[in-house]
Design a protein around this motif. Structure first.
Motif, mmCIF file in Angstrom:
data_model
loop_
_atom_site.group_PDB
_atom_site.id
_atom_site.type_symbol
_atom_site.label_atom_id
_atom_site.label_comp_id
_atom_site.label_asym_id
_atom_site.label_seq_id
_atom_site.Cartn_x
_atom_site.Cartn_y
_atom_site.Cartn_z
ATOM 1 N N SER A 250 0.860 -1.289 0.113
ATOM 2 C CA SER A 250 0.076 0.014 0.003
ATOM 3 C C SER A 250 0.865 1.343 -0.075
ATOM 4 O O SER A 250 1.891 1.417 0.646
ATOM 5 N N VAL A 251 0.684 2.058 -0.881
ATOM 6 C CA VAL A 251 1.623 3.528 -1.098
ATOM 7 C C VAL A 251 0.791 4.595 -1.173
ATOM 8 O O VAL A 251 -0.167 4.784 -1.766
ATOM 9 N N GLU A 252 1.345 5.566 -0.372
ATOM 10 C CA GLU A 252 0.889 6.909 -0.362
ATOM 11 C C GLU A 252 2.062 7.732 -0.332
ATOM 12 O O GLU A 252 3.025 7.567 -0.168
ATOM 13 N N THR A 253 1.774 8.734 -1.384
ATOM 14 C CA THR A 253 3.044 9.630 -1.554
ATOM 15 C C THR A 253 2.503 11.375 -1.440
ATOM 16 O O THR A 253 1.225 11.581 -1.453
ATOM 17 N N GLU A 254 3.399 12.045 -1.060
ATOM 18 C CA GLU A 254 3.329 13.522 -1.009
ATOM 19 C C GLU A 254 4.621 14.192 -1.206
ATOM 20 O O GLU A 254 5.824 13.802 -1.061
ATOM 21 N N LYS A 255 4.340 15.401 -1.948
ATOM 22 C CA LYS A 255 5.503 16.089 -2.326
ATOM 23 C C LYS A 255 5.263 17.433 -1.307
ATOM 24 O O LYS A 255 4.492 18.181 -1.297
ATOM 25 N N THR A 256 6.483 18.042 -0.383
ATOM 26 C CA THR A 256 6.560 18.928 0.260
ATOM 27 C C THR A 256 7.734 19.863 0.246
ATOM 28 O O THR A 256 8.963 19.181 0.317
ATOM 29 N N ASP A 257 7.839 20.926 -0.269
ATOM 30 C CA ASP A 257 9.184 21.634 -0.843
ATOM 31 C C ASP A 257 10.050 20.776 -1.656
ATOM 32 O O ASP A 257 9.525 20.549 -2.613
ATOM 33 N N ASP A 258 11.093 20.461 -1.507
ATOM 34 C CA ASP A 258 12.100 19.653 -1.954
ATOM 35 C C ASP A 258 11.982 18.341 -1.736
ATOM 36 O O ASP A 258 13.070 17.612 -1.916
ATOM 37 N N THR A 259 11.066 17.701 -0.913
ATOM 38 C CA THR A 259 11.168 16.264 -0.305
ATOM 39 C C THR A 259 9.946 15.557 -0.870
ATOM 40 O O THR A 259 8.836 16.162 -0.887
ATOM 41 N N PHE A 260 10.213 14.363 -1.321
ATOM 42 C CA PHE A 260 9.125 13.460 -1.709
ATOM 43 C C PHE A 260 8.814 12.498 -0.582
ATOM 44 O O PHE A 260 10.013 11.811 -0.127
ATOM 45 N N ARG A 261 7.553 12.365 -0.238
ATOM 46 C CA ARG A 261 7.574 11.582 1.132
ATOM 47 C C ARG A 261 6.691 10.365 0.398
ATOM 48 O O ARG A 261 5.689 10.280 -0.032
#
Length: 68
Positions: free
Chosen positions: A51-62
């Protein structure tokens, strides 16, 4: 949930870190700072059936991955 910070590492190191961490963790949050590393790790996790969730904040991919 364990957080693995792979920011600053070039591929394939983040992918190797993710694969290694998944041997002992059932869920984790994985941080990368390059789109290439994000895509490679995301593809790997999906191919593993996680199971995968992604998020991009500023210069970081989570990337949050979880078994089951």
């Amino acid at each position: 949930m364990t957080t693995i910070d792979a920011r600053g590492f070039s591929c394939p190191e983040p992918l190797i870190m993710l694969e290694s961490s998944l041997k002992t963790e059932s869920s984790l949050e994985f941080l990368v700072d390059s789109k290439n590393a994000w895509e490679n790790c995301l593809d790997f996790a999906k191919k593993q059936g996680l199971s995968v969730e992604t998020e991009k904040t500023d210069d970081t991919f989570r990337i949050r991955v979880k078994r089951g």
